[in-house]
Scaffold this active site. Structure first.
Site, short mmCIF file in Angstrom:
data_model
loop_
_atom_site.label_atom_id
_atom_site.label_comp_id
_atom_site.label_asym_id
_atom_site.label_seq_id
_atom_site.Cartn_x
_atom_site.Cartn_y
_atom_site.Cartn_z
N PHE A 139 35.08 78.18 -7.77
CA PHE A 139 35.21 77.42 -9.02
C PHE A 139 36.15 78.17 -9.95
O PHE A 139 35.96 79.36 -10.20
CB PHE A 139 33.84 77.26 -9.69
CG PHE A 139 33.91 76.36 -10.90
CD1 PHE A 139 33.89 74.98 -10.75
CD2 PHE A 139 34.01 76.89 -12.19
CE1 PHE A 139 33.98 74.15 -11.87
CE2 PHE A 139 34.10 76.06 -13.30
CZ PHE A 139 34.07 74.69 -13.13
N ASP A 224 39.67 85.99 -9.79
CA ASP A 224 39.08 85.27 -10.92
C ASP A 224 37.79 86.01 -11.30
O ASP A 224 36.77 85.89 -10.63
CB ASP A 224 38.79 83.83 -10.50
CG ASP A 224 38.12 83.03 -11.61
OD1 ASP A 224 37.62 83.63 -12.58
OD2 ASP A 224 38.08 81.78 -11.51
N LYS A 253 34.74 83.94 -20.60
CA LYS A 253 33.29 84.05 -20.76
C LYS A 253 32.88 85.28 -21.59
O LYS A 253 33.06 85.29 -22.79
CB LYS A 253 32.61 84.03 -19.38
CG LYS A 253 32.67 82.62 -18.73
CD LYS A 253 31.73 82.55 -17.54
CE LYS A 253 31.80 81.22 -16.81
NZ LYS A 253 30.93 80.20 -17.33
#
Ligand code: PLP
Length: 404
Positions: A139, A224, A253
């Site tokens: 993702f 990532d 995040k």
């Protein structure tokens, strides 16, 4: 029930229905606790999906935000600013990177990374070298390019045509990757731990092999670290525990601890392909976001705090294992630091959402990663007492679901 000007039912009236939020509406948070509109308290094991790395309303972050809020909010990239420069220096001094690009989210950081990988290959090897290889279950965000690189078809369905030149293969399977790579490959993109895909850690030998294959094919390794980075695994970035160095790393995040910010980190050599005018963002490097993130990284990049993340992992695991010995509900407990997945045994497949709802009733905020994996991504400084109390609430929730 107290009367409120807006409540959960307002959501259905005014919001596009792409989310289905829980029934309660949180209004206040402190540390690892949240209170809803009715004054009910929750322990937070979700951490805003691995974002609130220092809990809610951390005093140092409030101070940084207030101080910057009284000085300078926004400029655009027609000007630079002190918090952005200082944050870039901190990131560079703490990682492999020589250069930083700021944006506002994980998807934007990845979008920049994928564009840079293409541009670097174009500049150095020509347009044929444009294929991006990624992994099933991965993702990387919800823009059209990032859903395409992500390994979950359901996020692309109905949005076709999607960008071309993106290939997928099996995570942790080096031979399968080898078969897919060629001189056309410009980058391999991987999460060090697949977060949304079910909390699946990369095998260190696999990641080392990916690095070697990238070197053989003159392809860039893009890691990532939007979910795995900023202390989540007990190291500032997860790559540091895997014995590999990426060419590009993305962060978001926990980087802002709850204030939206994303960053793409890379080397001098690769950065050259993002020359003047090639890419940009109005808000990227916003002084408010960077001032908060600067405080976040200064606080998190501390050996004691990072060591404690691993200790807290052990505490979570002990609780989950003891619960499992009573209820036999988990097939596997995995992950690193404070990114933990507990996969349900077949009998309870599809019950993740029910456990989430039962946990909310007991006063616990929890996440799932797919239908069968409970996911824990709490504050990195969650007090041990809060872990114990939250786990007691989880046990009650599990007892309810098991006996239903
Ligand atoms: N990359 C990873 C590994 C993620 O887990 C996420 C979000 O869950 C993203 C990218 C997308 O980040 P954002 O939602 O900030 O765009």
């Amino acid at each position: 029930m107290l009367e409120h000007a807006v409540d959960r039912s307002t959501f259905n009236q005014v919001m596009v229905p792409n989310y289905a939020p829980q029934a309660m509406v949180p209004v206040r948070g402190k540390g690892s606790r949240i209170w809803d509109q009715e004054g009910k308290e929750y322990l937070d094991f979700a951490g805003g999906i691995a974002v609130n790395a220092l809990g809610h309303c951390h005093p140092a972050l409030i101070d940084a935000l207030k101080k910057q809020g009284e000085e300078l909010w926004h400029l655009s990239n027609v000007y630079t600013n002190e918090p952005a420069l200082e944050l870039a220096q901190q990131l560079i001094n703490s990682t492999f990177a020589d250069k930083v690009f700021f944006c506002n989210s994980g998807a934007e950081a990845n979008e920049a990374a994928f564009k840079l990988a293409r541009k670097y290959a174009y500049d150095n090897f020509g347009p044929e070298k444009h294929e991006i290889v990624s992994f099933y279950q991965s993702f990387h965000g919800r823009t059209l390019f990032t859903v395409t690189v992500g390994g979950q078809k359901k996020y692309c369905e109905g949005f076709e045509p999607v960008p071309g030149g993106v290939l997928h293969t099996t995570y942790n399977d080096l031979e399968a990757l080898k078969a897919l790579m060629s001189d056309r490959t410009c980058a391999v993109v991987a999460e060090p731990i697949q977060g949304e895909g079910g909390v699946i850690p990369a095998d260190p030998e696999f990641i080392k092999g990916v690095r070697e294959l990238c070197d053989q094919h003159n392809a860039l390794l893009v890691l990532d670290e939007v979910q795995s980075g900023m202390g989540r695994t007990g190291q500032l970035f997860a790559y540091m525990g895997l014995g590999v160095t990426p060419d590009i790393l993305t962060s978001a995040k926990s980087l802002g601890g709850g204030f939206p910010i994303g960053a793409m980190l890379t080397t001098n050599k690769v950065a050259e392909s993002f020359g003047f005018g090639t890419h940009g963002s109005t808000y990227g490097g916003n002084p408010l976001a960077c001032a908060v993130a600067l405080e976040v990284i200064k606080t998190i990049n501390d050996p004691q705090l990072l060591a404690n993340v691993s200790n807290k992992h052990d505490r979570f695991r002990k609780h989950l294992e003891s619960m499992n010995s009573k209820y036999g509900i988990f097939a596997d407990v995995r992950g690193k630091g404070l990114l933990i997945g507990a996969e349900l045994v077949e009998k309870y497949h599809g019950k993740g959402k029910d456990i989430l709802a039962a946990a909310a009733d007991e006063g616990l905020m929890l996440l799932v990663a797919g239908p069968n994996v409970l996911r824990f991504a709490p504050s990195l400084i969650i007090p041990d007492e809060d872990i114990d109390e939250g786990m007691a609430r989880l046990e009650k929730a599990i007892a309810t679901v098991v006996s239903a």
